[in-house]
Design an enzyme around this catalytic site. Structure first.
Site: not given
Length: 660
Positions: A177, A322, A341, A359, A363-364, A378, A443
């Protein structure tokens, strides 16, 4: 020979069909009566028999409410779709534009629809008619993954099918981004609600500049032979879903959004109507750097009043995802719904947990649990009916991906999945997930139903637990602590984690990172508004918040060691089963966090950080250092008043670390 013929005759040719010939006409040929003849007079008719019409859809279960459908002819439905798309592609400065026609160039298409009667009006001013009015723009509407594969492989350089069936593609020069190039129009209807100034991700632009960029994007899209149009939904809550239209120039972008948004059923697509929000993705074409507010050839512009987003100068697909998340961060709070989020899963007994973390916090990994259903990875909403996933897919990082560490993500990379910027073997097409040749930000985008334990529809009851994750490389935060409502707001606004900055002369130093609401780049309003909504909903529904440190223990990075994943999983399990609510707690100095004295499966000596440090003086100094970093970061939010009252802000400040 005669004996063989006799045997065959006697046995009825042993089940074989007889082939008859006749000499009645010279033009006759042998006819095979083993199968019926195909009733087609040309290749187009034959092809029409081969291809059956269908529509893309997301598994909905009981999600879609049943309603009375108004019967309409296919011609009428097609006309309405073309009219709506034509309206989206209309120029703002000319009375006429390109004719919109459905289907790929070079194929027989349905009739066109211009959407502008001036082109057929004898009173139209000829000086307003340009060459663009004489051409067709072919619309490829809501194509399936298979169709989009064909388009990408045929037209987009860098598109390949990998060994598992995923579509590998390149996002161009931008592989992430561009937050410094994001602009939000400052206009009367929304400017007083938005967060502007220091610390805010919202960089303002005026409406005139937005229209200049919009015209540039629309002109570019209209100049192409074909564009891709996706009509899809955001938010699995049927009462609060948003209709979005994405107009793009690349099949890769269309497939990406097909995966990431909620896919309509055939009936919903027919009744889609006018979108609530439209994205014009002209990313291959740069913005004019001499235009006001532009700082590079890239610009991502959001206009809440016009309900539009324009993308110029970047082909990174994550800007669309996003950008829509930013939209939801504005629209949902206006309805009293909290946008988050976070990851979200649900236990077999219906207990929902939200996971927040930047990051590297895990979390994942921690929100992926085979014993619990995945609601989403997410983006979520918390409304009157509970939680709902905003998206219809997942956007997972792929760097160093392995089947052992992330089996669900590994298994989801198959036909239909988009793989961005990965490297692979030229012959076998096997992906090397450790290869950073293109970028470290590789990704995979895939529909959420590719995850085996995904909950469809992606909704759940009100959350029981709120888990804030931090990877504390300073090693002074406890592995787990229970938060008060005020502490929850403070740490939610802070959005803390720490990373290892690097090595210089053999010395490593942790670096604190803060991101408001664990997603500062996407929020639209002041962080305190979201934090106050979170606390109110927690209070209303009896939710408990926890701060979980997945970072270091017994010393900072380079001295101590990272907390074992097995210990963290044991902590998360104790949160889920409610056992952590039944134990005794002690309080830490400075941060005043409430730490359990025992957790099943976790050594008690690591629960209180001070006990695990050999050098107590260094621990005290490091703790004060981190507290100072928290206080410095929070200065950005200290002067904000909710509803003209500073009491809430002061309450939140008092819940932060206090250095004597």
């Amino acid at each position: 020979m005669s004996s063989i013929s006799g045997a065959l005759s006697a046995s009825g040719l042993q089940g074989l069909k007889k082939i008859y010939t006749s000499s009645a006409k010279a033009s006759d040929v042998c006819s095979d009566d083993s199968v019926p003849t195909v009733k087609a007079h040309n290749l187009n008719e034959l092809h029409s028999l081969q291809v059956k019409r269908s529509a893309p859809s997301t598994p909905r279960a009981s999600f879609t409410p049943k309603g009375v459908m108004t019967p309409r002819s296919e011609e009428e439905l097609n006309r309405q779709q073309l009219q709506s798309i034509s309206s989206s592609l209309a120029s703002l400065t000319r009375e006429s534009g390109p004719q919109v026609v459905k289907g790929e160039p070079g194929k027989v298409s349905t009739p066109s629809f211009s959407g502008r009667s001036a082109a057929h009006d004898p009173r139209a001013r000829w000086q307003d008619v340009s060459d663009s009015a004489l051409k067709f723009t072919h619309v490829l509407y809501n194509l399936s993954p298979a169709e989009l594969y064909e388009q990408a492989l045929k037209s987009e350089k860098g598109s390949y099918i990998t060994s598992t069936g995923a579509l590998a593609t390149l996002s161009g020069a931008k592989t992430g981004r561009s937050p410094k190039d994001k602009r939000v129009v400052s206009e009367e209807s929304s400017k007083d609600d938005l967060w502007w100034g220091k610390g805010s991700p919202n960089i303002e632009m005026d409406e005139e500049t937005f229209l200049v960029n919009r015209e540039r994007a629309v002109d570019y899209l209209n100049s192409l032979e074909k564009v891709f149009v996706n009509d899809q939904f955001l938010n699995w809550d049927p009462e609060n879903r948003i209709k979005v239209r994405i107009i793009s120039a690349r099949a890769y972008h269309s497939l990406f959004m097909y995966n990431m948004c909620i896919r309509p059923t055939p009936e919903e697509r027919e009744d889609f109507g006018t979108p609530d929000f439209t994205i014009y993705n002209a990313g291959q074409f740069p913005c004019n750097r001499y235009t006001h507010y532009m700082t590079s050839s890239t610009s991502i512009d959001v206009n809440l009043k016009r309900k539009e987003m324009v993308i110029l100068g970047t082909q990174y697909a994550g800007e669309m995802k996003k950008g829509l998340f930013s939209l939801m961060h504005y629209l949902m709070p206006k309805r009293g719904i909290l946008s988050l989020h976070s990851g979200c899963n649900m236990g077999k007994n219906g207990d929902v947990a939200l996971f927040f973390g930047l990051s590297g916090t895990g979390k994942t990994t921690l929100s992926t649990d085979h014993n619990r259903d995945l609601i989403g990875d997410d983006e979520h909403c918390w409304g009157e009916n509970g939680v709902s996933n905003i998206e219809g897919g997942c956007y997972a990082k792929c760097i160093d991906l392995s089947q052992e560490r992330e089996p669900d993500i590994w298994g989801a990379i198959k036909f239909g999945t988009v793989l961005e910027n990965v490297a692979f073997d030229e012959h076998t097409r096997e992906v090397d997930y450790s290869d950073k040749s293109v970028t470290e930000n590789t990704r995979a985008a895939y529909p959420i139903e590719f995850i085996p334990n995904a909950k469809i529809p992606c909704v759940g009851p009100h959350p029981k637990n709120i888990i804030l994750l931090a990877c504390d490389a300073f090693g002074v935060l406890p592995p787990v602590s229970k938060l008060t409502l005020a502490q929850t707001m403070y740490h939610f606004i802070s959005g803390y984690t720490a990373i290892v900055a690097g090595t210089e002369d053999g010395i490593t130093e942790p670096t604190a990172t803060f991101s408001a609401c664990f997603g500062a780049a996407f929020i639209m309003m002041h962080p305190t508004k979201y934090a106050a909504m979170l606390a109110e909903k927690m209070k209303q529904h009896g939710s408990t918040a926890w701060l979980v440190n997945t970072g270091w223990s017994a010393g900072s990075y380079g001295v101590g060691s990272r907390i074992k994943l097995a210990y963290t999983r044991a902590i998360i399990n104790a949160i889920h089963d409610g056992s952590l609510l039944e134990v005794e707690y002690t309080e830490t100095p400075i941060f005043h966090l409430h730490v359990p004295k025992s957790v099943n499966g976790v050594p008690p000596e690591i629960l209180q950080p001070e006990n695990s440090w050999k050098d107590k003086d260094t621990y005290s100094e490091t703790l004060k250092k981190l507290a100072g970093l928290f206080q410095k970061n929070f200065c950005t939010f200290a002067d904000y008043e909710v509803g003209g009252d500073s009491n809430l802000t002061q309450e939140i400040l008092n819940a932060g670390p206090l250095i004597a």
